[in-house]
Design an enzyme around this catalytic site. Structure first.
Site, short mmCIF file in Angstrom:
data_model
loop_
_atom_site.label_atom_id
_atom_site.label_comp_id
_atom_site.label_asym_id
_atom_site.label_seq_id
_atom_site.Cartn_x
_atom_site.Cartn_y
_atom_site.Cartn_z
N GLY A 142 0.89 -1.18 0.00
CA GLY A 142 0.00 0.00 0.00
C GLY A 142 0.91 1.21 0.00
O GLY A 142 2.00 1.16 0.61
N ILE A 201 2.60 2.69 3.26
CA ILE A 201 3.38 1.61 3.90
C ILE A 201 4.69 1.40 3.13
O ILE A 201 5.76 1.27 3.72
CB ILE A 201 2.55 0.30 3.93
CG1 ILE A 201 1.35 0.44 4.89
CG2 ILE A 201 3.42 -0.91 4.29
CD1 ILE A 201 1.71 0.66 6.35
N LYS A 249 3.04 14.04 -6.35
CA LYS A 249 3.94 13.32 -7.26
C LYS A 249 3.12 12.52 -8.28
O LYS A 249 2.98 11.31 -8.17
CB LYS A 249 4.88 12.37 -6.50
CG LYS A 249 6.00 11.87 -7.39
CD LYS A 249 6.31 10.39 -7.22
CE LYS A 249 5.33 9.42 -7.71
NZ LYS A 249 5.11 9.35 -9.18
N SER A 307 6.64 12.21 -12.39
CA SER A 307 7.56 11.13 -12.72
C SER A 307 7.21 10.62 -14.11
O SER A 307 6.04 10.52 -14.48
CB SER A 307 7.48 10.02 -11.68
OG SER A 307 6.21 9.43 -11.66
N ASP A 318 6.73 4.53 -5.37
CA ASP A 318 6.78 4.61 -3.90
C ASP A 318 8.20 4.86 -3.41
O ASP A 318 8.43 5.65 -2.50
CB ASP A 318 6.24 3.32 -3.27
CG ASP A 318 4.75 3.12 -3.54
OD1 ASP A 318 4.04 4.14 -3.66
OD2 ASP A 318 4.31 1.96 -3.64
N ALA A 327 14.97 1.12 -7.44
CA ALA A 327 13.91 0.10 -7.23
C ALA A 327 13.70 -0.75 -8.48
O ALA A 327 13.38 -1.94 -8.38
CB ALA A 327 12.61 0.78 -6.82
N1 LIG Z 1 12.11 1.90 -16.89
C1 LIG Z 1 12.70 2.68 -15.98
N2 LIG Z 1 14.04 2.94 -16.06
C2 LIG Z 1 14.66 3.72 -15.17
N3 LIG Z 1 14.03 4.32 -14.14
C3 LIG Z 1 12.70 4.11 -14.01
C4 LIG Z 1 11.96 3.28 -14.93
N4 LIG Z 1 10.66 3.26 -14.53
C5 LIG Z 1 10.60 4.03 -13.42
N5 LIG Z 1 11.81 4.56 -13.11
C6 LIG Z 1 12.17 5.44 -11.98
O1 LIG Z 1 11.13 5.46 -11.02
C7 LIG Z 1 10.53 6.76 -10.96
C8 LIG Z 1 9.02 6.63 -10.79
O2 LIG Z 1 8.50 5.84 -11.84
P1 LIG Z 1 7.09 6.06 -12.56
O3 LIG Z 1 7.09 7.34 -13.29
O4 LIG Z 1 6.86 4.81 -13.34
O5 LIG Z 1 6.14 6.20 -11.29
P2 LIG Z 1 4.64 5.69 -11.05
O6 LIG Z 1 3.91 5.62 -12.34
O7 LIG Z 1 4.10 6.51 -9.96
O8 LIG Z 1 4.94 4.23 -10.53
P3 LIG Z 1 4.04 3.28 -9.60
O9 LIG Z 1 3.49 2.28 -10.56
O10 LIG Z 1 5.05 2.69 -8.66
O11 LIG Z 1 3.00 4.14 -8.94
C9 LIG Z 1 10.96 7.45 -12.26
O12 LIG Z 1 10.98 8.86 -12.11
C10 LIG Z 1 12.36 6.87 -12.45
O13 LIG Z 1 13.32 7.50 -11.61
MG LIG Z 2 2.46 6.12 -8.68
#
Ligand SMILES: Nc1ncnc2c1ncn2[C@@H]1O[C@H](COP(=O)(O)OP(=O)(O)OP(=O)(O)O)[C@@H](O)[C@H]1O
Ligand SMILES: [Mg+2]
Length: 318
Positions: free
Chosen positions: A39, A42, A184, A223, A255, A285
């Site tokens: 979650g 968490i 974010k 992001s 996260d 991650a």
């Molecule tokens: N394919 C990738 N290669 C390198 N870094 C990545 C990649 N995917 C995600 N990241 C890193 O993780 C950060 C957050 O990813 P993303 O934009 O996918 O967030 P999100 O859509 O909120 O993810 P979540 O599904 O965890 O909610 C990115 O800004 C980047 O630093």
């Molecule tokens: Mg997200």
């Protein structure tokens, strides 16, 4: 280190298993399941703990699965404030098909949560006066109204805590309206706030500035998956590209990124450093399989690369 409080309105036990091949109608033999407490909030608390700091997590938990959830969390070593619900905490299922190495994620809606229960959660937040940062992350369980963010924002103000929100859909709109320090969104979520599709860096810049003007939020970190992140405030525009890594799974990247941002801000770092550290954590991650969060050694390595290479981090004002 400032004190960080995370809030999770719809936690889940993530149950992961492996199956040779996913075939309809057939009985499938799965490997022994692995259970993890998950979650949004968490995961943020778990990632900050990995980075070496304590947090306090407020979360809803109920029934047999809620007790199992709290048992799983106690081994993580951060402070817990569970809020009891009558209905059981949800369990999500993550199935990896060995033949294709594909991961299938089955998310459940979460338990119906009563007004008294979510009000108890707000009361616990109001009572935690030492928080400098309040991080609300993840979805709202059924029964929790999206305008809860008006109250959440009031509590953060009253307690002089900076409110940070990572959620989606109507809940994100309500949070941005109510008043937040930082959100974010990913590209899709920024699109929800802007009311149109946002894809390019220039579109992010325009949409985020519009959102800051129209809504009530100071900082937006958008992001962009493999393209890193963009931080926009009234007078900052900072882009951070991640260094090249071998990506294993992007689950939990958002996260970990949020954890990095808050951890950095709680250490009184600048917004520039916070978004750079956030990208280091998010990308770290992705280097791990499944739902695994960032490893501190990977974070340190990536952060040093980001800090030393001006080409992957550009700072502009206005
Ligand atoms: N394919 C990738 N290669 C390198 N870094 C990545 C990649 N995917 C995600 N990241 C890193 O993780 C950060 C957050 O990813 P993303 O934009 O996918 O967030 P999100 O859509 O909120 O993810 P979540 O599904 O965890 O909610 C990115 O800004 C980047 O630093
Ligand atoms: Mg997200």
């Amino acid at each position: 280190m400032s004190s960080i409080l995370t809030i999770t309105f719809n936690p889940a036990i993530d149950k992961s298993t492996l199956v040779p091949e996913l075939i309809a109608e057939k009985k499938l033999n799965c490997s022994s399941p692995v259970y993890e407490a998950g979650g949004g909030g968490i995961n943020v608390s778990r990632a900050i703990k990995r980075l070496g700091e304590n947090t306090t997590a407020i979360y809803m938990a109920g029934g047999y699965t809620g007790r199992a959830f709290t048992r799983l969390l106690t081994r993580e070593g951060f402070d817990l404030i569970p809020i009891k619900t009558k209905e059981s905490t949800r369990e999500n299922l993550v199935v990896k098909e060995i033949s294709t190495q594909k991961q299938y994620r089955f998310g459940m809606p979460g338990p119906e949560t009563s007004k008294r229960e979510w009000q108890n959660c707000l009361a616990a937040m109001a009572g935690f006066k030492q928080a400098n940062f309040m991080v609300v992350s993840g979805s709202l369980a059924p029964g929790i109204p999206t305008d809860i963010f008006a109250e959440v924002s009031r509590i953060a103000n009253k307690n002089k805590a900076k409110l940070i929100v990572d959620t989606s859909g109507e809940a994100l709109i309500q949070a941005a309206k109510a008043g937040v320090y930082l959100i974010k969104p990913n590209l899709r979520e920024l699109g929800t706030l802007a009311g149109r599709e946002v894809l390019t860096l220039e579109q992010v810049r325009i949409a985020a500035r519009e959102v800051i003007k129209r809504f009530n939020c100071e900082v937006i970190v958008t992001s962009m998956g493999p393209k890193g992140a963009v931080l926009i405030s009234k007078d900052l525009f900072i882009t951070v590209l991640p260094p090249d890594v071998v990506v294993q799974s992007t689950v939990g990247a958002g996260d970990s990124m949020l954890a990095g941002i808050v951890h950095s801000l709680a250490l009184n770092k600048s917004l520039t450093e916070a978004v750079q550290y956030g990208v280091a954590c998010g990308t770290a991650a992705t280097m791990n399989p499944g739902t695994e969060l960032c490893h501190p050694a990977d974070v340190a390595h990536l952060y040093a690369l980001i800090r030393s290479s001006s080409s992957i981090s550009a700072i502009h004002t206005k």
